[in-house]
Structures are given as C-alpha cells and as structure tokens.
Design a protein around this motif. Structure first.
Motif, PDB file in Angstrom:
ATOM      1  N   MET A  96       4.430 -12.292   4.640  1.00 27.86           N
ATOM      2  CA  MET A  96       3.694 -11.022   4.261  1.00 27.86           C
ATOM      3  C   MET A  96       3.453 -10.618   3.054  1.00 27.86           C
ATOM      4  SD  MET A  96       2.573  -8.475   5.779  1.00 27.86           S
ATOM      5  CE  MET A  96       1.642  -7.740   4.301  1.00 27.86           C
ATOM      6  N   MET A  97       2.361 -10.651   2.501  1.00 27.57           N
ATOM      7  CA  MET A  97       2.215 -10.526   0.963  1.00 27.57           C
ATOM      8  C   MET A  97       2.323  -9.213   0.354  1.00 27.57           C
ATOM      9  SD  MET A  97      -1.390 -11.419  -0.840  1.00 27.57           S
ATOM     10  CE  MET A  97      -2.640 -10.144  -0.031  1.00 27.57           C
ATOM     11  N   MET A  98       2.900  -9.235  -0.825  1.00 28.68           N
ATOM     12  CA  MET A  98       3.376  -7.901  -1.716  1.00 28.68           C
ATOM     13  C   MET A  98       2.201  -7.568  -2.293  1.00 28.68           C
ATOM     14  SD  MET A  98       5.834  -6.590  -0.054  1.00 28.68           S
ATOM     15  CE  MET A  98       6.662  -6.953   1.474  1.00 28.68           C
ATOM     16  N   CYS A  99       2.615  -6.259  -3.010  1.00 27.18           N
ATOM     17  CA  CYS A  99       1.549  -5.615  -3.830  1.00 27.18           C
ATOM     18  C   CYS A  99       1.280  -6.471  -5.074  1.00 27.18           C
ATOM     19  CB  CYS A  99       2.157  -4.380  -4.213  1.00 27.18           C
ATOM     20  SG  CYS A  99       2.668  -3.210  -3.019  1.00 27.18           S
ATOM     21  N   LYS A 100       2.298  -7.201  -5.889  1.00 25.38           N
ATOM     22  CA  LYS A 100       2.186  -7.922  -6.959  1.00 25.38           C
ATOM     23  C   LYS A 100       1.082  -9.216  -6.731  1.00 25.38           C
ATOM     24  CE  LYS A 100       4.863 -10.119 -10.690  1.00 25.38           C
ATOM     25  NZ  LYS A 100       6.114 -10.516 -11.261  1.00 25.38           N
ATOM     26  N   GLU A 101       1.414  -9.858  -5.641  1.00 29.10           N
ATOM     27  CA  GLU A 101       0.700 -10.937  -5.400  1.00 29.10           C
ATOM     28  C   GLU A 101      -0.692 -10.459  -4.830  1.00 29.10           C
ATOM     29  OE1 GLU A 101       0.434 -13.927  -5.412  1.00 29.10           O
ATOM     30  OE2 GLU A 101      -0.994 -14.725  -3.906  1.00 29.10           O
ATOM     31  N   ALA A 102      -0.962  -9.397  -4.330  1.00 29.35           N
ATOM     32  CA  ALA A 102      -2.364  -8.734  -3.977  1.00 29.35           C
ATOM     33  C   ALA A 102      -3.018  -8.520  -5.245  1.00 29.35           C
ATOM     34  CB  ALA A 102      -2.070  -7.510  -3.319  1.00 29.35           C
ATOM     35  N   GLN A 139       6.018  -3.206 -13.916  1.00 30.43           N
ATOM     36  CA  GLN A 139       5.100  -2.166 -12.751  1.00 30.43           C
ATOM     37  C   GLN A 139       5.671  -2.709 -11.145  1.00 30.43           C
ATOM     38  OE1 GLN A 139       0.818  -2.085 -13.612  1.00 30.43           O
ATOM     39  NE2 GLN A 139       1.175  -2.833 -15.661  1.00 30.43           N
ATOM     40  N   PHE A 140       6.343  -3.570 -11.161  1.00 35.01           N
ATOM     41  CA  PHE A 140       6.645  -3.940  -9.665  1.00 35.01           C
ATOM     42  C   PHE A 140       8.354  -3.866  -9.835  1.00 35.01           C
ATOM     43  CE2 PHE A 140       2.604  -5.591 -10.821  1.00 35.01           C
ATOM     44  CZ  PHE A 140       1.907  -5.225  -9.582  1.00 35.01           C
ATOM     45  N   GLN A 141       8.489  -3.797  -8.408  1.00 28.66           N
ATOM     46  CA  GLN A 141       9.926  -3.708  -7.910  1.00 28.66           C
ATOM     47  C   GLN A 141      10.322  -5.311  -7.701  1.00 28.66           C
ATOM     48  OE1 GLN A 141      11.135  -1.327  -4.793  1.00 28.66           O
ATOM     49  NE2 GLN A 141       9.341   0.028  -5.121  1.00 28.66           N
ATOM     50  N   GLN A 142      11.530  -5.776  -7.697  1.00 32.90           N
ATOM     51  CA  GLN A 142      12.051  -7.152  -7.273  1.00 32.90           C
ATOM     52  C   GLN A 142      11.243  -7.736  -6.122  1.00 32.90           C
ATOM     53  OE1 GLN A 142      14.694  -9.409  -8.503  1.00 32.90           O
ATOM     54  NE2 GLN A 142      14.008  -8.813 -10.188  1.00 32.90           N
ATOM     55  N   ASN A 143      11.021  -6.894  -5.237  1.00 28.69           N
ATOM     56  CA  ASN A 143      10.622  -7.302  -4.021  1.00 28.69           C
ATOM     57  C   ASN A 143       8.886  -7.272  -3.887  1.00 28.69           C
ATOM     58  OD1 ASN A 143       9.605  -4.707  -3.651  1.00 28.69           O
ATOM     59  ND2 ASN A 143      11.181  -4.029  -2.034  1.00 28.69           N
ATOM     60  N   GLN A 160       6.605  -0.178  -8.292  1.00 23.43           N
ATOM     61  CA  GLN A 160       7.534   0.595  -8.973  1.00 23.43           C
ATOM     62  C   GLN A 160       7.015   1.997  -8.591  1.00 23.43           C
ATOM     63  OE1 GLN A 160      10.659   0.470  -9.891  1.00 23.43           O
ATOM     64  NE2 GLN A 160      10.805  -1.554 -10.964  1.00 23.43           N
ATOM     65  N   GLU A 161       7.788   2.936  -8.493  1.00 28.28           N
ATOM     66  CA  GLU A 161       7.256   4.371  -8.244  1.00 28.28           C
ATOM     67  C   GLU A 161       6.453   4.826  -9.280  1.00 28.28           C
ATOM     68  OE1 GLU A 161       6.049   6.734  -5.723  1.00 28.28           O
ATOM     69  OE2 GLU A 161       7.658   5.068  -4.913  1.00 28.28           O
ATOM     70  N   SER A 162       7.240   4.536 -10.458  1.00 23.13           N
ATOM     71  CA  SER A 162       6.512   5.283 -11.977  1.00 23.13           C
ATOM     72  C   SER A 162       4.954   4.503 -12.234  1.00 23.13           C
ATOM     73  CB  SER A 162       7.424   5.076 -13.111  1.00 23.13           C
ATOM     74  OG  SER A 162       7.888   3.661 -13.052  1.00 23.13           O
ATOM     75  N   ALA A 163       4.834   3.398 -11.551  1.00 19.69           N
ATOM     76  CA  ALA A 163       3.726   2.519 -12.060  1.00 19.69           C
ATOM     77  C   ALA A 163       2.610   2.612 -10.954  1.00 19.69           C
ATOM     78  CB  ALA A 163       4.250   1.113 -12.327  1.00 19.69           C
ATOM     79  N   ARG A 164       2.871   3.244  -9.777  1.00 14.88           N
ATOM     80  CA  ARG A 164       2.030   3.245  -8.664  1.00 14.88           C
ATOM     81  C   ARG A 164       0.549   3.761  -9.222  1.00 14.88           C
ATOM     82  NH1 ARG A 164       3.290   3.160  -3.031  1.00 14.88           N
ATOM     83  NH2 ARG A 164       1.603   4.661  -2.556  1.00 14.88           N
ATOM     84  N   PRO A 165      -0.420   2.914  -8.957  1.00 16.12           N
ATOM     85  CA  PRO A 165      -1.800   3.407  -9.390  1.00 16.12           C
ATOM     86  C   PRO A 165      -2.258   4.760  -8.725  1.00 16.12           C
ATOM     87  CG  PRO A 165      -1.932   0.987  -8.712  1.00 16.12           C
ATOM     88  CD  PRO A 165      -0.613   1.659  -8.215  1.00 16.12           C
ATOM     89  N   SER A 166      -2.809   5.692  -9.304  1.00 20.36           N
ATOM     90  CA  SER A 166      -3.479   6.670  -8.836  1.00 20.36           C
ATOM     91  C   SER A 166      -5.008   6.666  -9.040  1.00 20.36           C
ATOM     92  CB  SER A 166      -2.870   7.853  -8.996  1.00 20.36           C
ATOM     93  OG  SER A 166      -2.728   8.095 -10.302  1.00 20.36           O
ATOM     94  N   SER A 167      -5.635   7.638  -8.197  1.00 18.43           N
ATOM     95  CA  SER A 167      -7.058   7.527  -8.487  1.00 18.43           C
ATOM     96  C   SER A 167      -7.685   7.837  -9.735  1.00 18.43           C
ATOM     97  CB  SER A 167      -7.650   8.424  -7.262  1.00 18.43           C
ATOM     98  OG  SER A 167      -9.037   8.407  -7.522  1.00 18.43           O
ATOM     99  N   TRP A 168      -8.762   7.214 -10.090  1.00 17.94           N
ATOM    100  CA  TRP A 168      -9.357   7.452 -11.355  1.00 17.94           C
ATOM    101  C   TRP A 168     -10.521   8.287 -11.224  1.00 17.94           C
ATOM    102  CZ3 TRP A 168      -8.882   2.549 -14.743  1.00 17.94           C
ATOM    103  CH2 TRP A 168      -7.571   2.175 -15.004  1.00 17.94           C
TER     104      TRP A 168
END
Lengths: 67, 192
Positions: A1-7, B96-100, B104-112
């Motif tokens: 399953m692809m994750m956001c970073k890879e997306a 910008q990303f979590q380990q998985n 990251q909650e703080s980096a989630r893109p929002s609408s421009w």
C-alpha cells in the motif's frame, strides 16, 4: 500500500514526465482515498503554473489586455 | 512616440521582472543584473530582428534565457557548486511526514483556493518570491530551470551534468519545500 510520501514523489514526477501505467494506477488509487494528497497534488500543479507565469508567458497575457 | 523609444520604454518597464527571473536561476544579485544588462543590450542591438509587437517582452525573455544559461555554465566552472547529488535537505522534507510515510498533522496540505485567484494576489507572488529565495541553491536552480525556464529534465541533466533520477529527486524535494513554505507564508496571512 502506497503512503503519502511516496505519493508526493509520483505527483512531482508527473509534472516532469508522463507516468507509467503502474504509477498512474497506484497514484490514482491513493488520491481517491487521501484528501491531503489531493490538495498537495493541486499545489504542485499550481506551482507549475506559477513558474510558467513568472516568466515571459505571464507578460504575453498582460500585453493582450494592455494594448 | 517612435518604435525605438517605445521598445526602450518597454524594456525599462520589464527590467525588474527580468532581474528577479535571473536571480532565481543565478542566486546572485550582481550576476543576475549583469545577465539582464547583457540581454537588454543585445535586445537593443538586435532590435531589427524582432518582428511582431505583442511578444516583445517574451522575445527579450528568450534572449535572457541564453544569457542565464551562459552565466550558469561559468558559475559551475568557477564557483564549484555544492555537488548536485547530495542536497542535505532530507530533514526539511522528513519533517513533513511521519515515520510510516503519512503526513505530519502540522504539515497536512490544505486548500489554496482557485489558482487564478491566487495569481491575482500581490501577496501570493511576494511569498512565492521569498520561498524561492529560501530554497537551497541547487534545489532553486533545478526548479527554476524546470518550471520558470520550462526546460525538460532531460535538458537540465545535460546542462548540469547530473543523472535524470537525481533531477527528479531534487525537484520532488524542491516542490515539497516550496509548498510548505508558501502554505505557511501565504495562507496563514490570507486568513489572518
């Protein structure tokens, strides 16, 4: 399953070259489930357009109105 | 007003935009101004070879592109850029990303919002400018060549002598950095 970073890697890539079938499918699948990535995808596209306007093309448009 | 004077006036008017365009690529104000100076001189000299009217600025930008590429080649030869292979900005991206691999909650893109609306805002361009300047040099160079100058990654690789894969990695990081920076600088202010 692809994750956001890879997306985001694929979203960036598709601004530079056509994606392969495999890449397109996995990106589309991810985007269909992830609102944050859909926004990111729009932002990358906006950046692409902003870059285009920063240069001469922007000017050409202004000229059409201005003259 | 005769044609020559008209063009001179248009050159003067477009100069600031030429300078910021060159600055994005060259990352050095005096070199950017030199490149623009040269482009303007050669536009004046070659005045006769320009045919149409509405595309005059575009034509001048076209001349500037070659001056910028020349200047970049000189830079690369003399100044020893940081190796393009190892940009050490992984950190800024990883934040910008979590380990998985999720945002990251703080980096989630929002609408421009609508792109057209953004482009019409003076503030958007100020933030865009500031965020471009804040990029690491190599990221800014590659991003500018790709998105401002419109070169293909294939051409950029040849120009900078890097592998295409590197180019894509650099562009990916540059876009992630830019989006985070713009979102912080622009959106927050718009809604404030």
């Amino acid at each position: 399953m692809m994750m956001c970073k890879e997306a985001t890697r694929l979203m960036s890539l598709r601004q530079d070259r056509p994606l392969t079938f495999q890449e397109r499918v996995s990106l589309r699948l991810h985007l269909s489930m992830c609102g944050a990535c859909r926004e990111c995808d729009r932002q990358f596209t906006l950046l692409h357009e902003a870059g285009r306007r920063f240069g001469p093309e922007h000017d050409a448009e202004q000229d059409d109105d201005g003259h | 007003m005769n044609e020559k004077e008209d063009r001179l006036q248009r050159l003067t008017a477009v100069r600031p935009r030429l300078v910021s365009f060159a600055l994005m690529h060259l990352r050095d104000r005096s070199q950017a101004e030199d490149a623009v100076q040269e482009a303007m001189m050669s536009a004046i000299e070659k005045n006769e070879s320009f045919a149409g009217r509405s595309g005059y600025e575009t034509w001048v930008f076209g001349i500037l592109k070659y001056k910028i590429l020349d200047a970049m080649r000189v830079q690369k030869r003399h100044r020893r850029w940081q190796p393009l292979e190892d940009e050490d900005d992984d950190d800024a991206i990883d934040r910008q990303f979590q380990q998985n691999g999720r945002w990251q909650e703080s980096a989630r893109p929002s609408s421009w919002g609508e792109p057209e609306a953004a482009f019409e805002t003076e503030n958007f361009w100020q933030v865009f400018d500031a965020c471009m300047i804040a990029l690491p040099d190599n990221a800014a160079r590659v991003f500018s060549l790709r998105e401002l100058m419109g070169l293909s990654t294939d051409d950029i690789c040849r120009e900078l002598d890097i592998k295409e894969n590197n180019c894509w990695v650099i562009l990916h990081r540059a876009r992630l950095r830019l989006r985070a920076c713009i979102e912080k600088g622009w959106l927050k202010e718009e809604t404030a």
